[in-house]
Enzyme design. Sequence first.
Site, mmCIF file in Angstrom:
data_model
loop_
_atom_site.group_PDB
_atom_site.id
_atom_site.type_symbol
_atom_site.label_atom_id
_atom_site.label_comp_id
_atom_site.label_asym_id
_atom_site.label_seq_id
_atom_site.Cartn_x
_atom_site.Cartn_y
_atom_site.Cartn_z
ATOM 1 N N LYS A 196 1.035 -1.429 -0.111
ATOM 2 C CA LYS A 196 -0.160 -0.045 0.126
ATOM 3 C C LYS A 196 0.858 1.370 0.184
ATOM 4 C CE LYS A 196 -3.561 2.350 2.758
ATOM 5 N NZ LYS A 196 -4.598 2.073 3.887
ATOM 6 N N LYS A 249 -2.299 -1.393 -3.748
ATOM 7 C CA LYS A 249 -3.162 -0.266 -3.751
ATOM 8 C C LYS A 249 -2.179 0.885 -3.715
ATOM 9 C CE LYS A 249 -6.039 2.078 -0.285
ATOM 10 N NZ LYS A 249 -6.368 2.104 0.897
HETATM 11 C C1 PBG Z 1 -7.386 2.904 5.622
HETATM 12 C C2 PBG Z 1 -7.670 3.034 4.215
HETATM 13 C C3 PBG Z 1 -7.663 3.903 3.300
HETATM 14 C C4 PBG Z 1 -8.181 3.578 2.157
HETATM 15 C C5 PBG Z 1 -8.573 2.338 2.233
HETATM 16 N N1 PBG Z 1 -8.335 1.825 3.529
HETATM 17 C C6 PBG Z 1 -7.097 5.260 3.288
HETATM 18 C C7 PBG Z 1 -5.631 5.664 3.676
HETATM 19 O O1 PBG Z 1 -4.856 4.892 3.815
HETATM 20 O O2 PBG Z 1 -5.648 6.890 4.090
HETATM 21 C C8 PBG Z 1 -8.386 4.347 0.840
HETATM 22 C C9 PBG Z 1 -9.130 3.866 -0.110
HETATM 23 C C10 PBG Z 1 -9.721 4.794 -1.281
HETATM 24 O O3 PBG Z 1 -8.840 5.888 -1.425
HETATM 25 O O4 PBG Z 1 -10.621 4.591 -2.278
HETATM 26 N N2 PBG Z 1 -8.301 2.483 6.513
#
Ligand code: PBG
Length: 324
Positions: A196, A249
């Site tokens: 991520k 991601k």
């Molecule tokens: C954290 C989480 C995030 C997203 C999914 N799970 C946000 C982050 O890390 O700031 C982002 C998903 C998206 O942008 O659609 N709980």
Amino acid sequence: MHFPITRARRLRANQQIRSLVQETRLDINDFVYPIFVREGKNIKNPIKSMPGIFQFSIDEAIKEAKEICKMGIKSVILFGIPEHKDEKGSQAYDENGVIAQAILQIKMAVPDLVVIADACFCEYTSHGHCGILNKEGELLNDPTLEMLKKEAFVYAKMGADIIAPSGMIDGMVKAMRESLDDNSFYNTAIMSYSVKYSSSFYGPFRDAAESAPAFGDRKSYQMDYSNVNEAIKEAMLDVEEGADYLMVKPALSYLDVIKTIKTQFPYMPLATYNVSGEYSMIKAAAQLGWIDEKSMIKETLTSMKRAGADIIITYFAKDMVEVL
Ligand code: PBG
């Protein structure tokens, strides 16, 4: 040596022939639909930066879950937005809290739907970071693992099929697997947000989940988008710790990463998260009449699958049902 001119265009002669040689096909089974659940009743709040996406109260989320199940979408990922946030994000693992109740009630109302529970703390902490902080505002790894264990236990107990830790905390998969096994939740799977990146593409999500960090950024736990070899290490650690699924991601700017992870770990089901910013860009351009929305959705999602993703978490899942 003489080479005849290759007649590559024979394979593109008409739609039937093109279908015959089509290598990548999107399928409704590929998609996971995200749902945001907040406290209250009769709430369906539109999210301004994500046209077509809402924050739902649990009663409304159940209606939404039934509707998408009818459409043929088979899984959802749930995010909770509590009324009260605190330093430790304790609403994230409160059995009476909004996310625990959402998992329980949606699973009871629509048992055939695969329920994935996003497991993080940023929506639940007053500071908006993904775990426990020290006085200096640094995220503490091992104390956060203890909270993740509680979170995994509660979500499994409420009936989640899959738990998806998204905090990029070292050891999160191992800690959660131990917690699940110690409590006999052997069949509850872990889909790790293994790779991520710290990304500007999450902007609209933070409006939707009300989870923007109050100060600083997430760069000390999420990955630097300049790196791909490091992604192999992150994925390897999760495989060794017992993850059932891997994830890359965001998706669209990271197709090379998807390809790399699928090549290195072909035996692991690979998800990718087509994140909020990727959604909002297309929706905004479509509202202005600048692009053909449906074609662009299909093309971008196909590229993710072609790169190697088996599962696509996407706010476009409902749009795609129409397209397919
Ligand atoms: C954290 C989480 C995030 C997203 C999914 N799970 C946000 C982050 O890390 O700031 C982002 C998903 C998206 O942008 O659609 N709980």
